[in-house]
Write an enzyme that holds these catalytic residues in place. Sequence first.
Site, mmCIF file in Angstrom:
data_model
loop_
_atom_site.group_PDB
_atom_site.id
_atom_site.type_symbol
_atom_site.label_atom_id
_atom_site.label_comp_id
_atom_site.label_asym_id
_atom_site.label_seq_id
_atom_site.Cartn_x
_atom_site.Cartn_y
_atom_site.Cartn_z
ATOM 1 N N GLY A 43 0.731 -1.383 0.235
ATOM 2 C CA GLY A 43 -0.037 -0.307 0.354
ATOM 3 C C GLY A 43 1.182 1.105 -0.499
ATOM 4 N N GLN A 48 2.119 9.658 1.418
ATOM 5 C CA GLN A 48 3.741 9.721 1.417
ATOM 6 C C GLN A 48 4.802 10.056 -0.208
ATOM 7 O OE1 GLN A 48 2.353 5.094 2.215
ATOM 8 N NE2 GLN A 48 4.012 5.067 3.443
ATOM 9 N N CYS A 89 5.813 0.114 7.090
ATOM 10 C CA CYS A 89 5.789 1.275 6.600
ATOM 11 C C CYS A 89 6.896 1.268 5.411
ATOM 12 C CB CYS A 89 5.085 2.472 7.568
ATOM 13 S SG CYS A 89 4.609 3.363 6.316
ATOM 14 N N LEU A 90 6.346 2.225 4.068
ATOM 15 C CA LEU A 90 7.823 2.380 3.332
ATOM 16 C C LEU A 90 8.618 3.576 3.450
ATOM 17 C CD1 LEU A 90 5.996 1.305 0.160
ATOM 18 C CD2 LEU A 90 7.775 -0.021 1.034
ATOM 19 N N HIS A 131 -4.799 1.485 7.948
ATOM 20 C CA HIS A 131 -3.249 1.749 8.110
ATOM 21 C C HIS A 131 -2.873 3.532 7.092
ATOM 22 C CE1 HIS A 131 1.529 1.209 7.969
ATOM 23 N NE2 HIS A 131 0.990 1.980 7.140
ATOM 24 N N GLU A 132 -3.634 2.940 6.221
ATOM 25 C CA GLU A 132 -3.580 3.931 4.920
ATOM 26 C C GLU A 132 -3.883 5.058 5.401
ATOM 27 O OE1 GLU A 132 -0.692 3.462 2.719
ATOM 28 O OE2 GLU A 132 -0.727 1.223 3.513
ATOM 29 N N HIS A 135 -2.427 7.022 7.476
ATOM 30 C CA HIS A 135 -1.394 8.170 6.543
ATOM 31 C C HIS A 135 -2.270 9.951 6.026
ATOM 32 C CE1 HIS A 135 2.598 5.999 5.905
ATOM 33 N NE2 HIS A 135 1.712 5.085 6.117
HETATM 34 NI NI NI Z 1 2.926 3.205 5.651
#
Ligand code: NI
Length: 160
Positions: A43, A48, A89-90, A131-132, A135
């Site tokens: 995701g 991000q 998380c990226l 989670h997204e 963000h």
């Molecule tokens: Ni993330």
Amino acid sequence: MKVLRFPDPRLRVKARELKIIDKETRKIFGQMKELMYEEDGIGLAATQVGIDLRFFVFDLSKEERKPQVVINPIIISKSDEKIVFGEGCLSIPGLRVPVERSKKIFVKWIDEKGNEIQKELSELESVLFQHEIDHLEGKLIIDKLPEEERKRIIKEIIEL
Ligand code: NI
């Protein structure tokens, strides 16, 4: 386009509603899908990559690529029943945090073609959406840690 890493302040921006899906936005959707695969993620939220609009891309399919775009998601209801999942998380490479979230959520959103979707999600899909959506609110998994541990990890990340 690249994935912003913690502690980039742009990760803390609360994203605005995406009002128009046009050629330009579709190009961004494509770029974000590619970037998500390059980074081996499941995701990626617009926040991000420094875009303060409410959408994310994800792909939970196993064999072939089936990326989806989720625009202006709204959680209508959440189950009291919880699930704890070790989330990565990226934007914070190498970190995995056990996060407690609702096991099921009922969500509405707009898809890439402009259709409104309403769906009950469970398990990993529910976790990923929460989670997204975090963000898009400027929230990160690191915020879910107990204070002492959070401070220690932030210090480590900044020293690196
Ligand atoms: Ni993330």
